[in-house]
Design an enzyme around this catalytic site. Structure first.
Site, PDB file in Angstrom:
ATOM      1  N   HIS A  30       0.820  -1.144  -0.024  1.00 20.90           N
ATOM      2  CA  HIS A  30      -0.111  -0.067  -0.044  1.00 20.90           C
ATOM      3  C   HIS A  30       0.959   1.261   0.017  1.00 20.90           C
ATOM      4  CE1 HIS A  30      -3.342  -2.649   2.240  1.00 20.90           C
ATOM      5  NE2 HIS A  30      -3.574  -2.425   0.875  1.00 20.90           N
TER       6      HIS A  30
ATOM      7  N   LYS B 284     -17.847  -6.312   7.828  1.00 21.90           N
ATOM      8  CA  LYS B 284     -16.921  -6.925   8.150  1.00 21.90           C
ATOM      9  C   LYS B 284     -16.477  -6.763   9.443  1.00 21.90           C
ATOM     10  CE  LYS B 284     -13.853  -7.045   3.917  1.00 21.90           C
ATOM     11  NZ  LYS B 284     -12.726  -6.199   3.178  1.00 21.90           N
TER      12      LYS B 284
ATOM     13  N   ARG C 117      -1.400  -6.032  -8.713  1.00 24.67           N
ATOM     14  CA  ARG C 117      -0.261  -6.852  -8.314  1.00 24.67           C
ATOM     15  C   ARG C 117      -0.152  -7.983  -9.283  1.00 24.67           C
ATOM     16  NH1 ARG C 117      -2.713  -8.062  -2.515  1.00 24.67           N
ATOM     17  NH2 ARG C 117      -4.660  -8.277  -3.836  1.00 24.67           N
TER      18      ARG C 117
ATOM     19  N   SER D  11      -3.038  -7.697   2.712  1.00 23.77           N
ATOM     20  CA  SER D  11      -3.384  -7.571   4.025  1.00 23.77           C
ATOM     21  C   SER D  11      -4.000  -8.815   4.751  1.00 23.77           C
ATOM     22  CB  SER D  11      -4.584  -6.547   4.268  1.00 23.77           C
ATOM     23  OG  SER D  11      -4.123  -5.228   3.509  1.00 23.77           O
TER      24      SER D  11
HETATM   25  O1  PNS Z   1      -8.819  -2.972  -0.082  1.00 26.52           O
HETATM   26  P1  PNS Z   1      -9.894  -3.622  -0.843  1.00 26.52           P
HETATM   27  O2  PNS Z   1     -10.871  -4.527   0.061  1.00 26.52           O
HETATM   28  O3  PNS Z   1      -9.599  -4.633  -1.941  1.00 26.52           O
HETATM   29  O4  PNS Z   1     -11.106  -2.421  -1.397  1.00 26.52           O
HETATM   30  C1  PNS Z   1     -12.279  -2.631  -1.824  1.00 26.52           C
HETATM   31  C2  PNS Z   1     -13.119  -1.263  -2.208  1.00 26.52           C
HETATM   32  C3  PNS Z   1     -13.064  -0.734  -0.663  1.00 26.52           C
HETATM   33  C4  PNS Z   1     -12.058  -0.336  -3.171  1.00 26.52           C
HETATM   34  C5  PNS Z   1     -14.371  -1.749  -2.482  1.00 26.52           C
HETATM   35  O5  PNS Z   1     -14.853  -2.762  -1.887  1.00 26.52           O
HETATM   36  C6  PNS Z   1     -15.446  -0.294  -2.550  1.00 26.52           C
HETATM   37  O6  PNS Z   1     -15.298   0.269  -3.241  1.00 26.52           O
HETATM   38  N1  PNS Z   1     -16.292  -0.378  -1.883  1.00 26.52           N
HETATM   39  C7  PNS Z   1     -17.152   0.681  -1.588  1.00 26.52           C
HETATM   40  C8  PNS Z   1     -18.645   0.239  -2.238  1.00 26.52           C
HETATM   41  C9  PNS Z   1     -18.571   0.417  -3.522  1.00 26.52           C
HETATM   42  O7  PNS Z   1     -18.516   1.436  -3.963  1.00 26.52           O
HETATM   43  N2  PNS Z   1     -19.099  -0.858  -4.235  1.00 26.52           N
HETATM   44  C10 PNS Z   1     -18.896  -0.799  -5.584  1.00 26.52           C
HETATM   45  C11 PNS Z   1     -17.685  -0.972  -6.211  1.00 26.52           C
HETATM   46  S1  PNS Z   1     -17.873  -1.453  -7.889  1.00 26.52           S
END
Ligand code: PNS
Length: 188
Positions: free
Chosen positions: A19, A43, A92, A130
């Protein structure tokens, strides 16, 4: 001049060196980068949102164009609230691509003017996540070199009761030393 603001959304539970690598790269190409921690009530995180925000703030404090924030709801809606025109995400390996592509295209469907920019972290972090850091730390393995020292210490504090006890004992003995020293000063 028009400022390009990007958000870097994620869970960051916990923040890893991958990150930070991405934040460093992002800070160089965007005028402003907002590291945005998702407040996800579904979560059960290892670190709560305030703990994650505190770690990220400490770890990015030396950048003058990076700030840390939290959000809930849709990423695209949050992007609007901070005036961002880009979403930064790390890729990645090939396995990330499918999920990231789906998310980027869904975000584009929801808000076509918001661009997703993918960046690759350094190769040495290409296997790092993570989830794996949490798993290794929870099972007693070393995460040295995978997360910043601050995160390593916080993981120890969170997961190792013996470490917590020794920290507690150390702070208690410091307090008792301080009391004794105050007592000695009063007598003299
Ligand atoms: O670190 P992560 O868990 O891969 O992050 C995922 C994240 C937070 C980017 C994704 O879950 C997200 O954007 N969540 C917010 C809700 C949302 O917008 N959902 C539609 C995404 S297409």
């Amino acid at each position: 001049m028009h400022k390009v603001i990007a958000i870097y959304p994620g869970s960051f539970d916990p923040p890893t060196n991958g990150h930070l690598d991405l934040i460093d790269r992002g800070s160089k190409i965007f005028d402003e980068l907002v590291v945005a921690i998702l407040r996800n009530p579904d979560k059960a995180p290892l670190f709560n949102v305030s703990e994650r925000a505190a770690m990220l703030e400490a770890l990015t404090g030396h950048y003058n164009n990076v700030r840390v924030d939290t959000f809930d709801g849709l990423t695209v809606d949050y992007a609007v609230t901070v005036g961002a025109s880009c979403v930064l995400r790390g890729i990645r390996a090939l396995t990330d691509y499918e999920y990231e592509l789906q998310m980027a295209l869904m975000n584009r469907k929801l808000r076509p003017e918001l661009e997703t920019v993918f960046m690759m972290p350094a190769e040495k972090y290409s296997y790092l996540s993570s989830r794996l850091v949490r798993e290794v730390a929870q099972l007693g393995g070393s995460v040295k070199g995978l997360v910043p020292e601050l995160v390593e210490q916080n993981l120890k504090g969170k997961l190792d009761p013996a470490y917590k006890l020794s920290e507690f004992a150390e702070s208690e003995s410091q307090k008792s030393e301080a009391r004794k020293s105050r007592g000695r000063r009063k007598k003299s």
